[in-house]
Design an enzyme around this catalytic site. Structure first.
Site, short mmCIF file in Angstrom:
data_model
loop_
_atom_site.label_atom_id
_atom_site.label_comp_id
_atom_site.label_asym_id
_atom_site.label_seq_id
_atom_site.Cartn_x
_atom_site.Cartn_y
_atom_site.Cartn_z
N CYS A 189 37.93 45.88 38.01
CA CYS A 189 38.10 45.86 36.56
C CYS A 189 37.40 44.67 35.92
CB CYS A 189 39.58 45.84 36.20
SG CYS A 189 40.44 44.38 36.81
N GLU A 201 41.01 45.52 45.89
CA GLU A 201 40.20 46.58 45.31
C GLU A 201 38.95 45.92 44.73
OE1 GLU A 201 38.73 49.99 43.15
OE2 GLU A 201 38.80 47.88 42.65
N CYS A 249 39.74 50.91 36.55
CA CYS A 249 40.37 50.59 37.84
C CYS A 249 41.21 51.76 38.31
CB CYS A 249 41.24 49.34 37.70
SG CYS A 249 41.96 48.80 39.27
N CYS A 282 42.00 42.05 42.14
CA CYS A 282 41.51 43.40 41.88
C CYS A 282 40.22 43.24 41.09
CB CYS A 282 42.52 44.22 41.11
SG CYS A 282 42.06 45.95 40.90
N HIS A 320 44.79 50.05 31.67
CA HIS A 320 43.60 50.04 30.82
C HIS A 320 43.67 51.14 29.76
CE1 HIS A 320 41.37 46.90 32.88
NE2 HIS A 320 41.78 47.43 34.02
N SER A 323 41.68 39.68 36.39
CA SER A 323 40.87 39.09 37.44
C SER A 323 39.62 38.40 36.91
CB SER A 323 40.47 40.16 38.49
OG SER A 323 41.61 40.54 39.24
N ARG A 357 48.69 42.18 37.21
CA ARG A 357 47.95 40.98 37.62
C ARG A 357 47.76 39.98 36.49
NH1 ARG A 357 46.82 45.33 40.22
NH2 ARG A 357 46.44 45.31 42.47
N CYS A 401 45.64 49.77 39.06
CA CYS A 401 46.50 49.81 37.87
C CYS A 401 46.07 51.02 37.06
CB CYS A 401 46.37 48.53 37.06
SG CYS A 401 47.08 47.09 37.83
#
Length: 576
Positions: A558, A14, A61, A555, A68, A510, A487, A64
């Site tokens: 984010c 993503e 995002c 990902c 958040h 990330s 993650r 997920c």
């Protein structure tokens, strides 16, 4: 400029990620990770009511879809000293657990498995032999010769039509593929099964949060009132559905996901010797057993491991400005104190680094790696680059002598005839994600049983309203909302002044893993992993790069945040 292998974009993630690898013959000598997409959620939140922040932050995002929102709510709860009712914590744990199981299974089959599975090879498989292989691994009901023959027929239809559809653009036939045709056919069948399975797994978020993606969250609890007789609340029928979903999750993990991981890993044991990189691992901790955020009650422990030393766990303090800092020396950002400065998220800035030409644009030929080369920042813990994610969590659990983790890790390594050091690798990262899923899905049953016991005893509270009124808040407050997203370590830091958000910063998994070098030229986790024993069989089909990068489950959406300080615009799109 040296010769580099460029992969842009890295697919099956993503967001937008570019990897450049400097080659020394067939070996990667240095690698560079560049996030090439921008967002503006952090600046959108400035001046807003903190109680509404989760609804905006959750949109950072779309993968997920919960984490958040929860990290944002926790930041406000930390700032205001809010303690959750036990039922609210249990429901949050169940929602987080569902996110883990759903996310990890989808990653394995749909984002990472095709790095190891040669789809076209499955056309030459013997369905009867495939069924025998599958039946030797588990008691999964869909393992008959006829079932695999039907799957092979569907796949043949894709190939003969010239349209592989979801399997298009792969490196099929690459010499790095090692699975026999029957294992490839079994994996393709389970790939397709997982597509349907995920619809069921996502139902748990809808039950507790009203919808999926982006289920509802509330500061001080959960948006799930309990009333066993009401159609508009969490009732007996919905609770029974939660049990059904948990059972279905457990069956798929135990009978498909775990056996497939072991089967595939057995053919790629050399990948347990490459792709680690840093040797430093960090976990914020998560999944508390009580309404408080007391680290002593977490399923996932908090701490840092340095230099692979599992005998020493270093403490993490998210409020300490000397512990967590973000650097922008190699990013397309600037700080008021200069690009060499490190800022704690409470004092974090998101400012574009203008170059006198109206802005900074990513280059299209080669990254300027001596300068800025990513929209990601470079976070560091006490100056150390660290890896976050499932491997970090499993290593912390293992180091803390968590009984189930010890048993799962030791038995898995024994079956593969590998030492504990094999965990520090590309496939170690992938295996850790699978074992973590098993740990979480088993724990979900315990949380569910505890929730049911509370309800039966008459406890139906899911929300604490004692600090809901802004008149009860201090003039200034700050809080760190954290959790372990699938993650890795996720943190939202908030500064509240006079009832409004004065600053907001998100440092996401990330960013920790995919961020660029820092002022000391320390590589980020992606970069270091690619520099760890990687040879490319074919520079035009760099599947080795994909294997290691995908093992982190990237990902990128984010991890990048941007606002134009001159115009106030977050993003401008021109159609020509």
């Amino acid at each position: 400029m040296s010769e580099r292998v460029v992969v842009d974009p890295i697919t099956r993630i993503e967001g937008h990620l570019r990897i450049e690898a400097e080659m020394d013959g067939e070996t990667i000598s240095r690698a560079y990770s560049s996030g090439t997409m921008v967002r503006g959620i952090e600046t959108i939140l400035l001046g807003r009511d903190p109680r509404d922040a989760w609804a905006f932050a959750q949109r950072i995002c779309g993968v997920c879809t919960l984490v958040h929102g929860l990290a944002s709510a926790r930041s406000v709860e930390d700032a205001l000293g809010i303690r959750l009712p036990p039922n609210a914590q249990l429901i949050r744990n169940l929602m987080i657990g569902a996110q883990y199981v759903h996310d990890h299974v989808m990653h394995f089959y749909h984002l990472h498995a095709l790095d190891w599975v040669d789809v076209v090879s499955a056309l030459s498989a013997d369905p009867k032999a495939t069924a025998e292989l599958a039946q030797s691994l588990s008691s999964w009901s869909k393992s008959s010769p006829g079932y695999f023959a039907d799957t092979q027929k569907r796949l043949k239809g894709f190939v003969e039509s010239g349209q592989l559809g979801i399997f298009a653009n792969g490196y099929w036939g690459h010499p790095a593929y090692k699975l026999p045709p029957e294992a490839n056919l079994m994996a393709v069948a389970h790939y397709l099964e997982a597509l349907a399975w995920q619809r069921d797994a996502a139902r748990l978020h809808a039950i507790f949060g009203g919808k999926n993606p982006h289920p509802n969250v509330v500061v001080g609890g959960v948006a799930s009132p309990i009333d066993l007789e009401s159609d508009s609340a969490l009732n007996a029928k919905k609770l029974a559905e939660v049990q059904r979903v948990i059972t279905a999750m457990q069956q798929f993990v135990d009978q498909v996901y775990v056996p497939d991981t072991l089967a595939i890993a057995g053919f790629y044991k050399d990948w347990f010797q490459r792709g680690e990189g840093l040797g430093n691992f960090m976990c914020y901790g998560d999944l508390p057993a009580t309404g408080s955020m007391d680290p002593a009650t977490y399923l996932f422990p908090r701490g840092v491991i340095l230099n692979r030393d599992l005998t020493t766990i270093h403490d993490v303090d998210l409020h300490d400005a000397a512990q967590i800092q973000e650097f922008v020396s190699h990013s397309w950002y600037d700080y008021s104190g200069g690009k060499q400065t490190g800022l704690h998220p409470y004092a974090g800035q998101t400012t574009l680094d203008y170059d006198g030409r109206g802005g900074v644009k990513p280059p299209y030929k080669q990254l300027a790696v001596d300068d800025g080369y990513s929209w990601l920042k470079a976070p560091r813990w006490q100056g150390h680059a660290v890896e976050v994610g499932p491997l970090a969590r499993v290593l912390l659990l293992y180091a803390k002598n968590h009984a189930q983790t010890r048993e799962l890790v030791d038995s898995t390594l024994s079956k593969l005839d590998l030492p504990v050091s094999a965990l520090f690798s590309t496939l170690g990262r992938t295996a850790a994600r699978t074992l973590e899923t098993k740990i979480v899905v088993d724990q979900m049953q315990g949380w569910y049983d505890q929730l049911i016991a509370n309800i039966r005893s008459g406890d139906i509270s899911t929300f604490d309203a004692t600090r809901w009124d802004p008149s009860t808040w201090p003039a200034e407050a700050r809080g760190a909302g954290f959790m372990e997203a699938p993650r890795g370590a996720l943190g939202h830091w908030i500064v509240i002044k006079d009832g409004r958000i004065a600053n907001y910063q998100a440092v996401v998994p990330s960013t920790w893993n995919a961020g660029p070098r820092d002022p000391a030229d320390q590589a980020g986790a992606y970069e270091a992993a690619l520099q760890d024993n990687h040879q490319l069989a074919d520079v035009k089909q760099p599947i080795e790069i994909l294997r290691t990068i995908h093992s982190f489950d990237p990902c990128i959406a984010c991890a990048v945040h941007l606002s134009d300080p001159q115009t106030g615009e977050r993003l401008e799109i021109k159609v020509t």
